[in-house]
Design a protein around this motif. Sequence first.
Motif, short mmCIF file in Angstrom:
data_model
loop_
_atom_site.label_atom_id
_atom_site.label_comp_id
_atom_site.label_asym_id
_atom_site.label_seq_id
_atom_site.Cartn_x
_atom_site.Cartn_y
_atom_site.Cartn_z
N ILE A 104 0.87 -11.76 -2.01
CA ILE A 104 0.06 -10.54 -1.90
C ILE A 104 0.87 -9.36 -2.43
O ILE A 104 2.00 -9.12 -2.00
N VAL A 105 0.27 -8.68 -3.39
CA VAL A 105 0.78 -7.39 -3.85
C VAL A 105 -0.44 -6.49 -3.87
O VAL A 105 -1.10 -6.33 -4.90
N CYS A 106 -0.78 -5.99 -2.72
CA CYS A 106 -2.06 -5.31 -2.59
C CYS A 106 -1.99 -3.94 -3.20
O CYS A 106 -1.10 -3.14 -2.92
N GLY A 107 -2.98 -3.72 -3.96
CA GLY A 107 -3.07 -2.78 -5.01
C GLY A 107 -3.37 -3.55 -6.27
O GLY A 107 -4.15 -3.13 -7.11
N VAL A 108 -2.77 -4.77 -6.39
CA VAL A 108 -3.04 -5.66 -7.52
C VAL A 108 -3.83 -6.88 -7.04
O VAL A 108 -4.94 -7.14 -7.47
N ALA A 109 -3.22 -7.66 -6.13
CA ALA A 109 -3.91 -8.82 -5.55
C ALA A 109 -3.92 -8.67 -4.05
O ALA A 109 -2.87 -8.62 -3.41
#
Length: 297
Positions: A14-19
């Motif tokens: 998870i790289v939230c902003g992206v995924a």
Amino acid sequence: PVSNGSVVSLPAGIVCGVACSADFSANSTVTLSASPANGYAFAGWSGACTATAGDCTLFVDRSQGVSAAFSRIFHRLTVTSGAGGSVGGTLACAAASTCVVDLSSDTRALLSASPATGYRFAGWSGACAATTGDCTLDLTADLAVSARFEPLLSNLDLRVQPGGYLEIRSPIRATCRDACSYAFSDGTRVILRSFPLEGYAIAGWSAPCADTTGDCSFTVAGDATAIARFVSTGTDLGFLLAACDRLSVMPVQAAARASASASIVPPSPQPASRRRSASPCGIWSRTTSCRRVYVGR
């Protein structure tokens, strides 16, 4: 969902902003970390991580949802404007007052100082101390700024001609007998009064009180020179006039002074011993009778 920041997971996925979603092995653990964007602070978790203050560790035994909240950071800007001017720009502040505003930490504040009539800007203190003109500030913390103003001063040169002296009656009390210089702020009301010596009268003033023989009163509006002029009301020393067959003259100091502008002593016979007598102005010759006329103040 995430805004104004980001969330990443360990293990990666998870790289939230992206995924903002990822699949992880069942019965594994996943740690989520929140990072606020510039000007924001992490405000907390909701969903499966509710009540967690920092990083959130989850046991993955089912599908779960998490939200991270971020709040804008505000800093306080305090501006003080001294008497004699105001501050404008990001925060407007009137003369002789203190003003406060809360601004987001990513704000760049611009402040400008405007002196009132008769004043000049004397400089900043506080967060703008090293600035000479307009001041630009990045609100990375609470900041305080002060603007200082000073009265504009104009030179007043006083000149006194022989025969008297003058006094400053307002805004200060002072005596000037020859040449004097003072500095007053523009807009100051000045009153000058002349004092003739015995035997003199005030003849008038120069600008800024031309054609005035009474008190000289004016408002300071730039450098100025005021001259007090005096005129003699009679002969300065006075004279003794002898109306004889030879006219002799001697100063009044050698005889009694007259209180009037002129006085006459009736003729009287003069003894022979006084027919040739010394005086400060010469020799009286062949004086038999004469009239003495005293002229002076």
